[in-house]
Design a protein around this motif. Structure first.
Motif, mmCIF file in Angstrom:
data_model
loop_
_atom_site.group_PDB
_atom_site.id
_atom_site.type_symbol
_atom_site.label_atom_id
_atom_site.label_comp_id
_atom_site.label_asym_id
_atom_site.label_seq_id
_atom_site.Cartn_x
_atom_site.Cartn_y
_atom_site.Cartn_z
ATOM 1 N N CYS A 36 0.856 -1.188 0.000
ATOM 2 C CA CYS A 36 0.000 0.000 0.000
ATOM 3 C C CYS A 36 0.897 1.244 0.000
ATOM 4 O O CYS A 36 1.924 1.287 0.667
ATOM 5 C CB CYS A 36 -0.879 -0.030 1.259
ATOM 6 S SG CYS A 36 -1.771 1.505 1.567
ATOM 7 N N TRP B 200 0.365 4.102 1.238
ATOM 8 C CA TRP B 200 0.192 5.020 2.357
ATOM 9 C C TRP B 200 1.447 5.069 3.234
ATOM 10 O O TRP B 200 2.029 4.026 3.532
ATOM 11 C CB TRP B 200 -1.004 4.590 3.218
ATOM 12 C CG TRP B 200 -1.531 5.752 3.971
ATOM 13 C CD1 TRP B 200 -1.399 5.997 5.302
ATOM 14 C CD2 TRP B 200 -2.246 6.849 3.406
ATOM 15 N NE1 TRP B 200 -1.985 7.188 5.606
ATOM 16 C CE2 TRP B 200 -2.511 7.750 4.458
ATOM 17 C CE3 TRP B 200 -2.658 7.181 2.120
ATOM 18 C CZ2 TRP B 200 -3.183 8.938 4.265
ATOM 19 C CZ3 TRP B 200 -3.340 8.364 1.924
ATOM 20 C CH2 TRP B 200 -3.597 9.219 2.998
ATOM 21 N N CYS C 126 2.029 2.235 5.894
ATOM 22 C CA CYS C 126 1.181 1.045 5.841
ATOM 23 C C CYS C 126 1.922 -0.043 5.080
ATOM 24 O O CYS C 126 2.341 0.163 3.951
ATOM 25 C CB CYS C 126 -0.140 1.372 5.145
ATOM 26 S SG CYS C 126 -1.185 -0.074 4.892
ATOM 27 N N THR D 45 0.672 -3.050 4.417
ATOM 28 C CA THR D 45 -0.255 -4.069 3.909
ATOM 29 C C THR D 45 0.179 -4.531 2.521
ATOM 30 O O THR D 45 0.398 -3.721 1.623
ATOM 31 C CB THR D 45 -1.685 -3.487 3.823
ATOM 32 O OG1 THR D 45 -2.077 -3.085 5.124
ATOM 33 C CG2 THR D 45 -2.673 -4.525 3.279
ATOM 34 N N CYS E 199 -4.211 -0.063 -0.052
ATOM 35 C CA CYS E 199 -5.002 -1.156 0.507
ATOM 36 C C CYS E 199 -6.448 -0.648 0.611
ATOM 37 O O CYS E 199 -6.705 0.550 0.486
ATOM 38 C CB CYS E 199 -4.462 -1.567 1.878
ATOM 39 S SG CYS E 199 -4.773 -0.373 3.180
ATOM 40 N N HIS F 62 -7.119 2.255 3.227
ATOM 41 C CA HIS F 62 -6.671 3.605 2.894
ATOM 42 C C HIS F 62 -7.379 4.165 1.668
ATOM 43 O O HIS F 62 -7.606 5.371 1.577
ATOM 44 C CB HIS F 62 -5.146 3.628 2.753
ATOM 45 C CG HIS F 62 -4.483 3.609 4.098
ATOM 46 N ND1 HIS F 62 -3.699 2.559 4.534
ATOM 47 C CD2 HIS F 62 -4.559 4.491 5.124
ATOM 48 C CE1 HIS F 62 -3.301 2.817 5.768
ATOM 49 N NE2 HIS F 62 -3.806 3.976 6.151
HETATM 50 ZN ZN LIG Z 1 -2.867 0.847 3.531
#
Ligand SMILES: [Zn+2]
Length: 302
Positions: A54, A56, A61, A63, A110, A113
């Motif tokens: 992801c 972010w 993040c 993920t 993800c 987000h």
């Molecule tokens: Zn994320």
């Protein structure tokens, strides 16, 4: 578990499977929607530059977009929303609908987000500029990695193409010595030999060589830091450089100094000072040594 590469293929297929660009969605009143599926190339590009994470970063993040079980939990989010009621749509210049599905307007997040930047209660927190910066920061290292990979690939496929020096007029002018044509021809031949030898090195070895010439025999720590290479790689590169007698690893036997990479003139036995000369020539003529040593353009001496 599948390899990283096959996971990528799975992800690409999943991105493709959304009916990329095939149909135009319509609103209830029958008019065409602005929101169109991204083109397959754009989806792939987004995924390649995502590092499977992801985008972010505030807080970061981690993920994974393709999970260990091969599930796809990523979402392509718009920075400037496509539909009139969507987030940040007011920032659109209203010109070309296709701009909205351009790589620069999309980011891979993800689901959490993606939802966060689009949902009405939270979307006001995130401006277009802010999201562009988030995207840029996340993609930058992967872009760089891909460029590296592409140039390595080109090298491996096409072989290193050396552009030789033919007149060395610029170099002789800079050096300011008066050579007769026969002497000039001799130097040009030697530099040609040097260029051919440098051309047998891998790109990474040429990068190290260029740095060693530029920095005048730096220590290994500096090389490792600048080129983000580890010691093992550097040692094998030094062997490669020693193979053409261009440079070698020098370890102080008393262990007082850090190991360094020192230059050798072997490849150009007739002109042992060539590396130092090249450094000074490049500096005073405003030429990037990488263009000569890494990109093998010796015609810059002409
Ligand atoms: Zn994320």
């Amino acid at each position: 578990m599948r390899s990283q590469l096959s996971q990528r293929w799975v992800a690409w297929r999943q991105l493709d499977g959304t009916g990329m660009g095939a149909t135009v969605a319509r609103r209830k009143d029958g008019t065409e929607k602005n929101r169109r599926t991204p083109l397959p190339d754009v989806a792939r590009q987004l995924f390649v530059f995502s590092g499977n994470e992801c985008a972010w970063s505030d807080p970061n993040c981690t993920t994974r977009l393709v999970t260990a079980e091969n599930g796809w939990v990523g979402e392509i989010a718009h920075i400037i929303g496509a539909e009139p009621t969507s987030a940040r749509h007011e920032a659109w210049d209203g010109k070309d609908v296709d701009d909205l599905r351009h790589f620069s307007n999309l980011m891979l997040l993800c689901k959490v987000h993606a939802r966060n930047i689009d949902d009405k209660p939270s979307r006001g927190e995130f401006t277009v500029e802010y999201l562009r910066a988030v995207k840029e920061r996340h993609e930058a290292p992967y872009r760089f990695g891909l460029e590296q990979l592409e140039s390595e690939f080109k090298d491996a496929v096409a072989g290193n193409i050396v552009t030789p020096a033919t007149t060395m007029r610029r170099y002789f002018r800079w050096e300011g010595v008066d050579l007769d044509p026969a002497e000039e021809a001799e130097v040009i031949a030697l530099v040609g030999k040097l260029a051919d030898r440098v051309g047998t090195l891998t790109r990474q070895a040429r990068q190290v060589l260029a740095l060693v010439v530029k920095e005048d025999e730096p220590n290994c720590q500096l090389i490792e830091r600048r080129l983000t290479a580890d010691s093992t790689t550097l040692i094998s590169i030094c062997e490669e450089l020693a193979g053409i007698e261009a440079a070698e690893l020098y370890v102080d036997e008393w262990g007082e100094d850090l190991p360094r990479v020192v230059l050798r003139g072997g490849a150009v036995s007739g002109i042992p000072e060539m590396w130092g000369q090249l450094r000074m020539f490049a500096t005073s003529e405003g030429i990037d040594l990488n263009d000569i040593i890494v990109n093998l353009d010796f015609s810059l001496l002409d």
